[in-house]
Design a protein around this motif. Structure first.
Motif, short mmCIF file in Angstrom:
data_model
loop_
_atom_site.label_atom_id
_atom_site.label_comp_id
_atom_site.label_asym_id
_atom_site.label_seq_id
_atom_site.Cartn_x
_atom_site.Cartn_y
_atom_site.Cartn_z
N MET A 1 0.85 -1.17 0.00
CA MET A 1 0.00 0.00 0.00
C MET A 1 0.90 1.24 0.00
N GLU A 93 -0.49 6.63 5.58
CA GLU A 93 -0.70 5.50 4.70
C GLU A 93 -1.77 5.84 3.67
N VAL A 95 -4.43 4.44 0.46
CA VAL A 95 -5.51 3.46 0.35
C VAL A 95 -5.07 2.40 -0.66
N ASP A 97 -6.82 -0.31 -1.91
CA ASP A 97 -7.79 -0.88 -2.86
C ASP A 97 -8.53 0.18 -3.68
N ALA A 99 -10.37 2.48 -2.49
CA ALA A 99 -11.56 2.94 -1.79
C ALA A 99 -11.36 4.37 -1.31
N VAL A 100 -12.40 5.14 -1.34
CA VAL A 100 -12.34 6.52 -0.89
C VAL A 100 -13.22 6.67 0.35
#
Length: 102
Positions: A1, A93, A95, A97, A99-100
């Motif tokens: 990530m 960090e 995201v 995937d 995703a928001v």
């Protein structure tokens, strides 16, 4: 990530800042970082106080960001930073995937 370095700086010594920036940029590249924002115009949309100069760097991971920060290459840049500028430095960090969320 992915992980991001967010730095808000106030420059006190332009020549010292250039020295710091040159050394830091080489170390960032060596550790796989890439600049996303490097001192462009910033506009305050909400809250305060007004933003200072902003820098955002993306690294492949938080581990890699921390390796860069603790590296001997970046330690050399830090010897110039202390007298050239004040800053807030934030590690965050990303995201993984896509995703928001707010």
């Amino acid at each position: 990530m992915p992980a991001y370095l967010i730095s808000e700086v106030e420059v006190h010594d332009a020549a010292g800042f250039e020295t710091y920036r040159t050394i830091a940029a080489k170390a960032i590249a060596q550790y796989g970082g890439r600049y996303l924002v490097r001192g462009g115009a910033a506009e305050l949309a909400e809250g305060g106080p007004p933003p200072k100069t902003l820098i955002v760097v993306e690294f492949l991971s938080m581990e890699r960001l921390r390796e860069w920060y603790a590296s001997p290459e970046y330690a050399e840049a830090l010897t110039h930073r202390r007298s050239a500028l004040d800053r807030r430095l934030i590690f965050v960090e990303g995201v993984g995937d896509g995703a928001v969320g707010l």
